[in-house]
Design an enzyme around this catalytic site. Structure first.
Site, PDB file in Angstrom:
ATOM      1  N   ASP A 168      27.672  25.997  60.001  1.00 28.54           N
ATOM      2  CA  ASP A 168      28.255  26.275  58.687  1.00 28.54           C
ATOM      3  C   ASP A 168      29.788  26.318  58.673  1.00 28.54           C
ATOM      4  OD1 ASP A 168      28.198  28.513  60.280  1.00 28.54           O
ATOM      5  OD2 ASP A 168      27.730  29.910  58.655  1.00 28.54           O
ATOM      6  N   GLU A 204      30.470  36.601  72.573  1.00 25.79           N
ATOM      7  CA  GLU A 204      31.365  35.620  73.185  1.00 25.79           C
ATOM      8  C   GLU A 204      31.838  36.113  74.544  1.00 25.79           C
ATOM      9  OE1 GLU A 204      31.489  36.797  70.138  1.00 25.79           O
ATOM     10  OE2 GLU A 204      31.390  35.101  68.743  1.00 25.79           O
TER      11      GLU A 204
HETATM   12  C1  UGA Z   1      29.201  34.885  63.694  1.00 24.90           C
HETATM   13  C2  UGA Z   1      29.717  33.993  64.817  1.00 24.90           C
HETATM   14  O1  UGA Z   1      30.617  33.036  64.300  1.00 24.90           O
HETATM   15  C3  UGA Z   1      28.511  33.292  65.455  1.00 24.90           C
HETATM   16  O2  UGA Z   1      28.918  32.327  66.353  1.00 24.90           O
HETATM   17  C4  UGA Z   1      27.672  34.360  66.109  1.00 24.90           C
HETATM   18  O3  UGA Z   1      26.526  33.796  66.686  1.00 24.90           O
HETATM   19  C5  UGA Z   1      27.228  35.319  65.042  1.00 24.90           C
HETATM   20  O4  UGA Z   1      28.341  35.840  64.280  1.00 24.90           O
HETATM   21  C6  UGA Z   1      26.510  36.477  65.699  1.00 24.90           C
HETATM   22  O5  UGA Z   1      27.006  37.601  65.668  1.00 24.90           O
HETATM   23  O6  UGA Z   1      25.460  36.230  66.294  1.00 24.90           O
HETATM   24  P1  UGA Z   1      27.902  34.126  61.422  1.00 24.90           P
HETATM   25  O7  UGA Z   1      28.589  33.228  60.491  1.00 24.90           O
HETATM   26  O8  UGA Z   1      27.829  35.574  61.031  1.00 24.90           O
HETATM   27  O9  UGA Z   1      28.534  33.979  62.855  1.00 24.90           O
HETATM   28  O10 UGA Z   1      26.415  33.612  61.793  1.00 24.90           O
HETATM   29  P2  UGA Z   1      25.602  32.409  61.224  1.00 24.90           P
HETATM   30  O11 UGA Z   1      26.496  31.296  60.822  1.00 24.90           O
HETATM   31  O12 UGA Z   1      24.627  32.928  60.220  1.00 24.90           O
HETATM   32  O13 UGA Z   1      24.768  31.948  62.519  1.00 24.90           O
HETATM   33  C7  UGA Z   1      25.397  31.358  63.636  1.00 24.90           C
HETATM   34  C8  UGA Z   1      24.622  30.112  64.048  1.00 24.90           C
HETATM   35  O14 UGA Z   1      23.285  30.474  64.404  1.00 24.90           O
HETATM   36  C9  UGA Z   1      24.519  29.066  62.950  1.00 24.90           C
HETATM   37  O15 UGA Z   1      24.661  27.786  63.490  1.00 24.90           O
HETATM   38  C10 UGA Z   1      23.113  29.270  62.398  1.00 24.90           C
HETATM   39  O16 UGA Z   1      22.526  28.089  61.897  1.00 24.90           O
HETATM   40  C11 UGA Z   1      22.355  29.762  63.632  1.00 24.90           C
HETATM   41  N1  UGA Z   1      21.232  30.673  63.282  1.00 24.90           N
HETATM   42  C12 UGA Z   1      21.402  31.686  62.396  1.00 24.90           C
HETATM   43  C13 UGA Z   1      20.012  30.484  63.876  1.00 24.90           C
HETATM   44  O17 UGA Z   1      19.837  29.554  64.687  1.00 24.90           O
HETATM   45  N2  UGA Z   1      18.966  31.326  63.555  1.00 24.90           N
HETATM   46  C14 UGA Z   1      19.091  32.346  62.657  1.00 24.90           C
HETATM   47  O18 UGA Z   1      18.097  33.062  62.395  1.00 24.90           O
HETATM   48  C15 UGA Z   1      20.351  32.528  62.066  1.00 24.90           C
HETATM   49 MN    MN Z   2      28.443  31.225  60.189  1.00 26.19          MN
END
Ligand code: UGA
Ligand code: MN
Length: 328
Positions: A189, A274
């Site tokens: 995203d 990280e």
């Molecule tokens: C922030 C950080 O930028 C992420 O890199 C980190 O993994 C995340 O927090 C965390 O704390 O785990 P954020 O924008 O809050 O990211 O998270 P998302 O964008 O919702 O998810 C990160 C990635 O994991 C995305 O590529 C999303 O597609 C993927 N994701 C999310 C999954 O594969 N499964 C899920 O159930 C939710």
């Molecule tokens: Mn995100």
């Protein structure tokens, strides 16, 4: 490939001409019976269908050819491996289209897409096939205990962890230690400037840069003095070993392969994900600052709003939503 394309064009041309001749022959014919007319109509329909199939094939080959031009390989450039966790939701396809079209501009690029799902979906598989990119399509469902529930706030559990670790494992099993390349964890995203990839491509160990619109800040990023990272500009838990967002660093493939135990800790405390990887790879002093000594933002931690589906849900409730076969 060119030969194949020429053959498809030739077949397409021949079929069109045959169709035309057939139609012209039919022009002078008296109309015999309803059955004959019906049979002829059926023949025309089948031919139309075949022509459409061939047109689709031509489009596919075009895409492939274009990709070979743009996403071409150049032996002198280290490869960039981007590992992207992704999961099913309304905006998934839109995110992946946007991302794939950014990546299409890059040379020597390999996309490792890991679905958070029990099975690889046709939606993602199809998108990847059409993308013209070099890619690897994997899947790994987050175990239920680690998975966010619908009502949970998004920060409660780490996201994409098992998926990124699987991407790393794939690299360890399929790539040689001698390969000069860099690994980047690209969430589906965020918004990525093409310049970011020029910056990270020559990473020796771990390179770093600022990330825009993250952690309730205009940006977060390393503070640099004389080419060295001396601290971090962050609004939150500054004492973390590496207060850096996932989008703010890239790791040399060799370093990742040489440290076979290094990975993301699914149990890491909030904000420490990280650090859980970086701690076993480098020290802060060893970080390589990029993007004008970390003074230019080239990646933004954007987030797409979850669409409200009120009208859609109402239609489905009334039983009127489902018979429109549109691929969204
Ligand atoms: C922030 C950080 O930028 C992420 O890199 C980190 O993994 C995340 O927090 C965390 O704390 O785990 P954020 O924008 O809050 O990211 O998270 P998302 O964008 O919702 O998810 C990160 C990635 O994991 C995305 O590529 C999303 O597609 C993927 N994701 C999310 C999954 O594969 N499964 C899920 O159930 C939710
Ligand atoms: Mn995100």
């Amino acid at each position: 490939m060119r030969l194949e394309l020429r053959r498809v064009f030739a077949a397409y041309f021949l079929l069109s001409v045959l169709g035309l001749v057939y139609a012209l022959l039919q022009l002078g014919q008296p109309c015999h019976s309803a059955a004959q007319v019906k049979a002829a109509a059926e023949q025309v329909r089948q031919r139309d269908q075949r022509v459409q199939q061939l047109q689709a094939e031509v489009r596919r080959l075009h895409t492939q050819l274009r990709a070979q031009g743009a996403a071409g390989t150049d032996g002198s450039l280290p490869t960039i491996y981007a590992i992207t966790p992704t999961y099913a939701r309304w905006v998934q396809k839109a995110e992946l289209v946007r991302l794939s079209q950014t990546f299409r501009h890059l040379r020597n690029f390999h996309w490792i897409v890991v679905e958070d799902a029990d099975q690889r979906t046709e939606l993602v598989a199809h998108l990847l096939r059409q993308s013209g990119l070099h890619y690897t399509h994997l899947n790994m469902a987050t175990p239920p205990v680690l998975k966010l529930k619908d009502q949970d706030p998004s920060w409660l559990k780490a996201r994409g962890v098992e998926q990124r670790n699987l991407g790393i494992r794939w690299l360890r099993e399929n790539r040689e230690l001698s390969e000069e390349a860099v690994v980047y964890f690209a969430d589906d995203d965020n918004t990525y400037s093409l310049r970011l990839f020029d910056e990270m491509r020559w990473t020796k160990r771990v390179s770093v840069w600022p990330v825009g619109l993250v952690g309730g800040m205009r940006f977060e990023g390393p503070l640099v003095e004389q080419d060295k990272v001396v601290g971090f500009h962050t609004g939150w838990k500054p004492n973390r070993p590496f207060p850096i967002d996932m989008a703010g660093f890239a790791v040399a493939l060799q370093l990742l392969l040489a440290n076979r135990e290094a990975g993301f800790d699914p149990q890491a405390e909030r904000g420490y994900l990280e650090s859980s990887l970086l701690q076993s790879l480098v020290s802060v002093e060893q970080l390589e600052p990029k993007a004008d000594d970390c003074r230019t933002v080239l990646v933004w931690h954007t987030r797409t709003e979850r669409p409200k589906m009120k009208q859609e849900e109402a239609l489905v409730k009334e039983g009127r939503g489902s018979d429109l076969r549109v691929e969204v």
